[in-house]
Motif scaffolding. Structure first.
Motif, PDB file in Angstrom:
ATOM      1  N   SER A 105      -3.946  28.185  74.132  1.00  0.00           N
ATOM      2  CA  SER A 105      -5.005  29.548  72.522  1.00  0.00           C
ATOM      3  C   SER A 105      -5.214  30.306  71.719  1.00  0.00           C
ATOM      4  CB  SER A 105      -7.036  28.482  72.609  1.00  0.00           C
ATOM      5  OG  SER A 105      -6.616  27.126  73.066  1.00  0.00           O
ATOM      6  N   LYS A 106      -5.275  30.973  72.961  1.00  0.00           N
ATOM      7  CA  LYS A 106      -4.839  32.793  73.028  1.00  0.00           C
ATOM      8  C   LYS A 106      -3.710  33.769  72.913  1.00  0.00           C
ATOM      9  CE  LYS A 106      -8.784  32.330  71.176  1.00  0.00           C
ATOM     10  NZ  LYS A 106     -10.197  32.444  72.184  1.00  0.00           N
ATOM     11  N   GLY A 143      -4.541  24.685  67.106  1.00  0.00           N
ATOM     12  CA  GLY A 143      -5.360  24.118  67.462  1.00  0.00           C
ATOM     13  C   GLY A 143      -6.530  24.920  69.067  1.00  0.00           C
ATOM     14  N   SER A 144      -7.223  24.761  69.005  1.00  0.00           N
ATOM     15  CA  SER A 144      -7.735  24.992  70.276  1.00  0.00           C
ATOM     16  C   SER A 144      -8.000  24.088  72.072  1.00  0.00           C
ATOM     17  CB  SER A 144      -9.974  25.431  70.261  1.00  0.00           C
ATOM     18  OG  SER A 144     -10.824  26.396  71.559  1.00  0.00           O
ATOM     19  N   ILE A 145      -7.987  24.689  72.574  1.00  0.00           N
ATOM     20  CA  ILE A 145      -7.651  23.414  74.041  1.00  0.00           C
ATOM     21  C   ILE A 145      -9.069  23.235  74.444  1.00  0.00           C
ATOM     22  CG2 ILE A 145      -5.315  23.740  75.151  1.00  0.00           C
ATOM     23  CD1 ILE A 145      -6.967  25.624  77.220  1.00  0.00           C
ATOM     24  N   ILE A 151      -5.754  29.857  79.282  1.00  0.00           N
ATOM     25  CA  ILE A 151      -6.163  30.062  78.402  1.00  0.00           C
ATOM     26  C   ILE A 151      -5.243  30.912  77.192  1.00  0.00           C
ATOM     27  CG2 ILE A 151      -5.617  32.593  79.312  1.00  0.00           C
ATOM     28  CD1 ILE A 151      -8.552  32.834  77.682  1.00  0.00           C
TER      29      ILE A 151
END
Lengths: 374, 374
Positions: free
Chosen positions: B339-340, B320-322, B336
Motif C-alpha cells: 500500500s505504500k 487500494g489499502s490492505i 506495508i
C-alpha cells in the motif's frame, strides 16, 4: 501545474495538481454535483497547494472541518529531490504512519506539495442565508449553541462581526448598505444553511429564527430572498479586510480561543488603545476563530508596543492559538512558544532537520531560525 | 487513566484520559447533548487511546469522517520519557507542524497516548434505520450515489452485506431472523439517517425509498418502527464476526478499494476457493471499506496459499489499502509495501528511528522489523 487529474463521481474524490485555483476547482465541481470542502475570500487567486500547505480554514469549516480530515493524499517533493507518492484516492487507509499529515500546514518547510487528492462533499440543492442582529456577544454565543441543535445537520456557516466592523465596511466600501437599518446593533451574525430539501430547510430556519426572536436572542433579522441579496450579505462579511486596507494601517491577528472568552480580548484591546485606534472583532464564530484587526491612520510603533506582546500573552494564557488559520510564516516564527510547549517545538525542529538538513525549504519561516540553525 | 477531564458544552470539545471505554464516553455525552464521532462493534471494551492509536473507523465514519479531523489534541509520552503536551482544546490551530497527527494511527510505535481532546458532534433528536435488499452490487453502488444527494445531510450510515454474510448470521446466531423473508436477495443495505427534525427526516427517507423502489434499485425494504427493531437490524450487520467465529476458522481482510471494483475481489476469491471455503463480503460501503472474510471448518495452509498474496496483490494493483481501519500490527508489518511506496516507507523508518531510537515502543509492529533494525 494547474490540471485536474481525475474525479471519482461516486465517492467525490478529486485529484489535481497543486497550482489549481480554488475557485476554478469549485466551478468545475459544481457541474459535476460536488463542492470544495473549503471556501475563502481569496478563492479567486489562491491555489490548492497553498491552501493545503497553510492548512487553510475559511467559511465552510464549521460544516466540513479541517483539511487534515478531507485531504486523502498528496504528492510531495522532498528537499533531496525525492518524490513522495502518497497520492491515495481512498477514504480509509491505516497502513503505517499518515505522513501526508506532516505536510498539511507546514508551509512548505518540509517539502513542496505538487499534487492533491481531496474528498469533496456532494453539492446540495438548497442554500439559505440569514443576516441577524444581536445585542451582545453572549447572545451570539447562545445563538451558536442553539443553532447547532436546531439547525443541526443543515448549518453550513456561522460568522459574526461587531458594530465597528460594520461601520468600517459602510464607510469605505462603495454600494454596501446595512441590511438592518436604521437601528444600530452591537453584533451581527450570518447563518447559512445548506441541505437537500428547500422546503425542509426553510421550515427549519424560519422556526429557529422565530424562536430566537421570541426568546430575545436576536433583535432583528432578514433572510436573503435571492442570490443577489445573499451576495450582498456576504459582501459585508468578506469586505472587512478590503475596507481596512482603504482606511490606513492595520494590525491583524488571527486567533483561536474558547468561545466564551473570545470577545473579552477585543474589549480589553479597546481599553488599552483608547482613541488611538479602531479595534474590530469578527470571524468564524462557529469555529471559535476570532479575527482581531486594529486600524490606525498610519503605522505607529507606540501602538504596536501596546498590542504586542499583550495579544499573544493573553491568548497563550487562555490556551488559545496565536494563528488559527493563517500559519506562522516569517513574522510569527519566533512566536511559536506562545502556542506550543518547548518539548513539542523541539520535536518539530528535529523533524525539520530530518526532512530538510540543509535548510533550503522556505527558510526563516514557521520555526525560530536560531533553533533550526543550531 | 479512565477519567473524563472536561467537556466544553458550547463547542462539544471533550478531554479525557486514554483509558476511557468508548461506550462510557458515548453514554456520558448523551446526557450532555453530544455523541462520540465514532462507533464500533467493540465499543463496550475498546478504549479511546487505542481507537486513536489505530485510527479506528467504524459506523459513523461516513458522516463524521476520520479521527485525523476530529482529534483536536493529544498528550503523548515519548520513548525517552518526555511528555509531549499537545492537548489543545480549540478547533483551529496553525502554529507549526501538526505533530499529534503522527500519533494517530501509528499503533503506539512512536509514543504512548495518555490523554485525548476530541470534537464531539451535537446529538440530534431523530434517527431512522432502513433495511433494504438489492439484486446486485451495481444497484448497491447506485443507491449509495443517490442517497448522498437525496438524503445528503441526514445520511449517517451506509452499510452492506451479501447473501453469504446473511446466511452465516442466520445459521450461527440465536434469535436473529431476516427482516425481509421469504425471498432470498443477493445484497442487503442498511441506511441510517440522523437529523434534527423527525418529520423532515421521515419524509426524506420515505421519498427516497419510494423513488428507489420505483426505479428498481431496491427490490424490498423495511424501515425500523422502534428502537428494538432497529437494534435487531444492527444485530445482523454487527453479528457477522461473532457468527464467523462460531462457524470455524476465519481469514479476515479489511480493505479499502474504489467502490466500483470492491466486490469484484469477493467474486474472484469465490472462484479461486470453490467449495473449500465460504467467502463473505460486507462492510462500510459508504466509505468504500470492504471486509472480506473467508470461513473454513479449520485453518488450512493450502487455503491460505490460495488467498495470500493474491488478496494483497489484487488490492495493490487497484491502488487500494490492505488495511482500511485495523492497522498493520504484527501480522501485516511486512506487507506495508503493498500500500505504500518505497520512499514513503523509508521516511516512516527515519521517523521511527528519530522518535524511538532504541526500538522499545511496540516492537515488531507496523513497519518491517528488518528495516527498522538496520
Amino acid at each position: 501545474m494547474n490540471n485536474i487529474i481525475s474525479l471519482d463521481k461516486v465517492s467525490g474524490i478529486l485529484v489535481c495538481e497543486a497550482g489549481c485555483i480554488l475557485e476554478n476547482l469549485d466551478s468545475f465541481l459544481l457541474n459535476e454535483g460536488f463542492i470544495m470542502p473549503l471556501d475563502l475570500g481569496a478563492k479567486g487567486s489562491c491555489q490548492i497547494g497553498g491552501n493545503v500547505s497553510t492548512n487553510a480554514g475559511g467559511l465552510r469549516y464549521v460544516r466540513y472541518g479541517s483539511l487534515h480530515g478531507s485531504i486523502l493524499g498528496l504528492e510531495v517533493v522532498q528537499a533531496n529531490g525525492t518524490v513522495l507518492d502518497m497520492l491515495g484516492t481512498i477514504r480509509k487507509d491505516s497502513t503505517g504512519y499518515d505522513l501526508k499529515q506532516l505536510f498539511i500546514g507546514s508551509e512548505g518547510s518540509l517539502g513542496i506539495i505538487t499534487k492533491v487528492s481531496i474528498l469533496t462533499p456532494p453539492r446540495l440543492s438548497s442554500t439559505n442565508l440569514a443576516f441577524l442582529a444581536c445585542k451582545d456577544f453572549f447572545s451570539c454565543q447562545k445563538l451558536l449553541s442553539e443553532s447547532k441543535r436546531k439547525l443541526g445537520e443543515v448549518l453550513s456557516a456561522f460568522e459574526f462581526l461587531d458594530n465597528q466592523s460594520m461601520d468600517m465596511v459602510l464607510t469605505y466600501l462603495d454600494g454596501v448598505r446595512n441590511p438592518l437599518p436604521p437601528s444600530v446593533h452591537n453584533f451581527y451574525v450570518l447563518i447559512e444553511t445548506t441541505g437537500s430539501n428547500e422546503t425542509h430547510d426553510k421550515e427549519k430556519l424560519e422556526a429557529f429564527l422565530l424562536h430566537s426572536m421570541e426568546s430575545g436572542l436576536i433583535s432583528d433579522g432578514v433572510v436573503a430572498q435571492d442570490i443577489n441579496q445573499a451576495s450582498s450579505f456576504w459582501r459585508i462579511r468578506e469586505g472587512i479586510t478590503e475596507a481596512l486596507m482603504k482606511a490606513g494601517a492595520v494590525y491583524k491577528y488571527d486567533l483561536s480561543l474558547p468561545v466564551e472568552k473570545m470577545y473579552n480580548l477585543v474589549e480589553k484591546m479597546r481599553i488599552r488603545l483608547g482613541q488611538r485606534a479602531k479595534v474590530l472583532g469578527y470571524g468564524h464564530l462557529g469555529d471559535a476563530n476570532l479575527h482581531l484587526n486594529i486600524s490606525t491612520p498610519e503605522y505607529d510603533d507606540t501602538v504596536l508596543a501596546q498590542i504586542e506582546p499583550f495579544v499573544y500573552e493573553w491568548t497563550s494564557s487562555h490556551r488559545g492559538s496565536i494563528s488559527a488559520e493563517h500559519g506562522l510564516g516569517l513574522m510569527k516564527a519566533n512566536k511559536i512558544h506562545y502556542s506550543k510547549s518547548p518539548e513539542t517545538v523541539e520535536l518539530m525542529i528535529s523533524i525539520k532537520k530530518l526532512l530538510d538538513p540543509n535548510r533550503i525549504l522556505n527558510p526563516y519561516k514557521v520555526l525560530p531560525h536560531s533553533l533550526v540553525q543550531e
